[in-house]
Design a protein around this motif. Sequence first.
Motif, PDB file in Angstrom:
ATOM      1  N   GLY A 259       0.799  -1.210   0.000  1.00  0.00           N
ATOM      2  CA  GLY A 259       0.000   0.000   0.000  1.00  0.00           C
ATOM      3  C   GLY A 259       0.834   1.264   0.000  1.00  0.00           C
ATOM      4  O   GLY A 259       0.297   2.364  -0.101  1.00  0.00           O
ATOM      5  N   VAL A 260       2.157   1.107   0.099  1.00  0.00           N
ATOM      6  CA  VAL A 260       3.073   2.244   0.049  1.00  0.00           C
ATOM      7  C   VAL A 260       4.000   2.080  -1.151  1.00  0.00           C
ATOM      8  O   VAL A 260       3.966   2.865  -2.080  1.00  0.00           O
ATOM      9  CB  VAL A 260       3.876   2.369   1.362  1.00  0.00           C
ATOM     10  N   LEU A 261       4.825   1.050  -1.133  1.00  0.00           N
ATOM     11  CA  LEU A 261       5.691   0.763  -2.277  1.00  0.00           C
ATOM     12  C   LEU A 261       4.961  -0.055  -3.341  1.00  0.00           C
ATOM     13  O   LEU A 261       5.420  -0.163  -4.474  1.00  0.00           O
ATOM     14  CB  LEU A 261       6.952   0.038  -1.811  1.00  0.00           C
ATOM     15  N   THR A 262       3.806  -0.601  -2.962  1.00  0.00           N
ATOM     16  CA  THR A 262       2.945  -1.277  -3.938  1.00  0.00           C
ATOM     17  C   THR A 262       1.564  -0.637  -3.886  1.00  0.00           C
ATOM     18  O   THR A 262       1.245   0.113  -2.964  1.00  0.00           O
ATOM     19  CB  THR A 262       2.795  -2.778  -3.621  1.00  0.00           C
ATOM     20  N   THR A 263       0.758  -0.935  -4.883  1.00  0.00           N
ATOM     21  CA  THR A 263      -0.616  -0.448  -4.890  1.00  0.00           C
ATOM     22  C   THR A 263      -1.384  -1.058  -3.720  1.00  0.00           C
ATOM     23  O   THR A 263      -1.034  -2.127  -3.215  1.00  0.00           O
ATOM     24  CB  THR A 263      -1.317  -0.814  -6.206  1.00  0.00           C
ATOM     25  N   SER A 264      -2.431  -0.371  -3.301  1.00  0.00           N
ATOM     26  CA  SER A 264      -3.222  -0.822  -2.161  1.00  0.00           C
ATOM     27  C   SER A 264      -4.050  -2.053  -2.518  1.00  0.00           C
ATOM     28  O   SER A 264      -4.601  -2.143  -3.621  1.00  0.00           O
ATOM     29  CB  SER A 264      -4.152   0.300  -1.701  1.00  0.00           C
TER      30      SER A 264
ATOM     31  N   ASP B 158       2.968   5.145   5.919  1.00  0.00           N
ATOM     32  CA  ASP B 158       2.087   3.986   5.996  1.00  0.00           C
ATOM     33  C   ASP B 158       0.768   4.368   5.338  1.00  0.00           C
ATOM     34  O   ASP B 158       0.436   5.555   5.257  1.00  0.00           O
ATOM     35  CB  ASP B 158       1.855   3.581   7.460  1.00  0.00           C
ATOM     36  N   ASP B 159       0.021   3.378   4.886  1.00  0.00           N
ATOM     37  CA  ASP B 159      -1.280   3.687   4.281  1.00  0.00           C
ATOM     38  C   ASP B 159      -2.421   3.561   5.280  1.00  0.00           C
ATOM     39  O   ASP B 159      -3.569   3.846   4.938  1.00  0.00           O
ATOM     40  CB  ASP B 159      -1.542   2.803   3.055  1.00  0.00           C
ATOM     41  N   LEU B 160      -2.121   3.173   6.519  1.00  0.00           N
ATOM     42  CA  LEU B 160      -3.157   3.008   7.535  1.00  0.00           C
ATOM     43  C   LEU B 160      -2.916   3.958   8.700  1.00  0.00           C
ATOM     44  O   LEU B 160      -1.849   3.939   9.325  1.00  0.00           O
ATOM     45  CB  LEU B 160      -3.181   1.562   8.052  1.00  0.00           C
ATOM     46  N   GLY B 161      -3.930   4.757   9.014  1.00  0.00           N
ATOM     47  CA  GLY B 161      -3.804   5.714  10.093  1.00  0.00           C
ATOM     48  C   GLY B 161      -3.500   5.078  11.437  1.00  0.00           C
ATOM     49  O   GLY B 161      -2.743   5.637  12.245  1.00  0.00           O
TER      50      GLY B 161
ATOM     51  N   MET C 263       7.909  11.006  15.420  1.00  0.00           N
ATOM     52  CA  MET C 263       8.216  10.920  13.998  1.00  0.00           C
ATOM     53  C   MET C 263       7.301  11.828  13.185  1.00  0.00           C
ATOM     54  O   MET C 263       6.154  12.081  13.559  1.00  0.00           O
ATOM     55  CB  MET C 263       8.050   9.482  13.486  1.00  0.00           C
ATOM     56  N   THR C 264       7.806  12.298  12.049  1.00  0.00           N
ATOM     57  CA  THR C 264       6.981  12.944  11.044  1.00  0.00           C
ATOM     58  C   THR C 264       6.276  11.838  10.268  1.00  0.00           C
ATOM     59  O   THR C 264       6.940  10.932   9.762  1.00  0.00           O
ATOM     60  CB  THR C 264       7.841  13.786  10.085  1.00  0.00           C
ATOM     61  N   THR C 265       4.959  11.874  10.194  1.00  0.00           N
ATOM     62  CA  THR C 265       4.237  10.780   9.555  1.00  0.00           C
ATOM     63  C   THR C 265       3.567  11.230   8.266  1.00  0.00           C
ATOM     64  O   THR C 265       3.118  12.374   8.144  1.00  0.00           O
ATOM     65  CB  THR C 265       3.169  10.181  10.492  1.00  0.00           C
ATOM     66  N   ILE C 266       3.517  10.301   7.315  1.00  0.00           N
ATOM     67  CA  ILE C 266       2.869  10.540   6.026  1.00  0.00           C
ATOM     68  C   ILE C 266       1.888   9.395   5.767  1.00  0.00           C
ATOM     69  O   ILE C 266       2.303   8.230   5.699  1.00  0.00           O
ATOM     70  CB  ILE C 266       3.904  10.608   4.882  1.00  0.00           C
ATOM     71  N   LYS C 267       0.604   9.739   5.640  1.00  0.00           N
ATOM     72  CA  LYS C 267      -0.383   8.728   5.266  1.00  0.00           C
ATOM     73  C   LYS C 267      -0.433   8.658   3.750  1.00  0.00           C
ATOM     74  O   LYS C 267      -0.786   9.630   3.081  1.00  0.00           O
ATOM     75  CB  LYS C 267      -1.765   9.052   5.828  1.00  0.00           C
ATOM     76  N   VAL C 268      -0.088   7.511   3.211  1.00  0.00           N
ATOM     77  CA  VAL C 268       0.020   7.351   1.764  1.00  0.00           C
ATOM     78  C   VAL C 268      -1.347   7.055   1.159  1.00  0.00           C
ATOM     79  O   VAL C 268      -1.968   6.029   1.454  1.00  0.00           O
ATOM     80  CB  VAL C 268       1.017   6.223   1.415  1.00  0.00           C
ATOM     81  N   VAL C 269      -1.808   7.977   0.338  1.00  0.00           N
ATOM     82  CA  VAL C 269      -3.051   7.798  -0.408  1.00  0.00           C
ATOM     83  C   VAL C 269      -2.722   7.351  -1.830  1.00  0.00           C
ATOM     84  O   VAL C 269      -3.324   6.427  -2.371  1.00  0.00           O
ATOM     85  CB  VAL C 269      -3.876   9.100  -0.423  1.00  0.00           C
ATOM     86  N   ASP C 270      -1.747   8.042  -2.429  1.00  0.00           N
ATOM     87  CA  ASP C 270      -1.245   7.644  -3.739  1.00  0.00           C
ATOM     88  C   ASP C 270       0.202   8.098  -3.849  1.00  0.00           C
ATOM     89  O   ASP C 270       0.717   8.812  -2.970  1.00  0.00           O
ATOM     90  CB  ASP C 270      -2.099   8.211  -4.878  1.00  0.00           C
TER      91      ASP C 270
ATOM     92  N   ALA D 140       5.227  14.105  -2.819  1.00  0.00           N
ATOM     93  CA  ALA D 140       5.200  15.543  -2.525  1.00  0.00           C
ATOM     94  C   ALA D 140       5.458  15.792  -1.042  1.00  0.00           C
ATOM     95  O   ALA D 140       6.224  16.697  -0.670  1.00  0.00           O
ATOM     96  CB  ALA D 140       3.858  16.136  -2.947  1.00  0.00           C
ATOM     97  N   GLU D 141       4.841  14.992  -0.176  1.00  0.00           N
ATOM     98  CA  GLU D 141       5.039  15.165   1.262  1.00  0.00           C
ATOM     99  C   GLU D 141       6.445  14.735   1.682  1.00  0.00           C
ATOM    100  O   GLU D 141       7.034  15.333   2.596  1.00  0.00           O
ATOM    101  CB  GLU D 141       3.973  14.392   2.038  1.00  0.00           C
ATOM    102  N   LEU D 142       6.983  13.727   1.017  1.00  0.00           N
ATOM    103  CA  LEU D 142       8.360  13.304   1.292  1.00  0.00           C
ATOM    104  C   LEU D 142       9.360  14.390   0.914  1.00  0.00           C
ATOM    105  O   LEU D 142      10.341  14.627   1.628  1.00  0.00           O
ATOM    106  CB  LEU D 142       8.680  12.019   0.517  1.00  0.00           C
ATOM    107  N   GLU D 143       9.111  15.035  -0.202  1.00  0.00           N
ATOM    108  CA  GLU D 143       9.992  16.128  -0.633  1.00  0.00           C
ATOM    109  C   GLU D 143       9.993  17.248   0.407  1.00  0.00           C
ATOM    110  O   GLU D 143      11.041  17.810   0.745  1.00  0.00           O
ATOM    111  CB  GLU D 143       9.551  16.657  -1.996  1.00  0.00           C
TER     112      GLU D 143
END
Length: 211
Positions: free
Chosen positions: A11-16, A173-176, A187-194, A200-203
Amino acid sequence: MIEAVIWDFGGVLTTSPFEAFARFERERGFPVDIIRRTNAANHLENAWAKFERAEIDADTFDRLFAEESLALGGAEVRGSEVLPLLVGDLRPEMVAALKRIGQHFKTGCITNNLPANAIGSQSGRSLYVAEVMVLFDHVIESAKIGLRKPDPRIYRMMVEALGVDAKNCVYLDDLGVNLKPAREMGMTTIKVVDAAQAIAELEQATGLKLG
């Protein structure tokens, strides 16, 4: 100052897999979201949690998941039919971002996975791609250590293994529910939607150009 970027895998490095779940439910005439709702109910001790900690075998998972889905939603969904749906396609732009980040920061992967061959033996394809897994400085797999996210201990294990301060880490991660413990550690967290949104958030978090 960022020291490390820590990734979930599926769901992050692969599709959900959620799209595959929805398609399967439509094709079988099952209630909408029955698979996700079964996964979420009693999420620390249900069949899915036990399987990801390698506490039960595939046959037991198949039976317990069917019992849980029947009790929850009135439809018996066999666990053995759900497992092949987990295998997503790699997101090449995310893999490229991982490689770029690995040139500047430490990288880790914390994944709730399944016992060896639980999926590969049924679908003919492994859930993980060896060429991607070797890109990480450290990998923690739930089925190998008997712990799974969102148990805070698994995040602490990663921070200690990488030798970094949690406050200087980014976690994707793709799960909250899995992001919450990381965020509570600082930690700085990023919820991966796509992929585009995640990159963009990683940058922004790392200061690197990844697109």
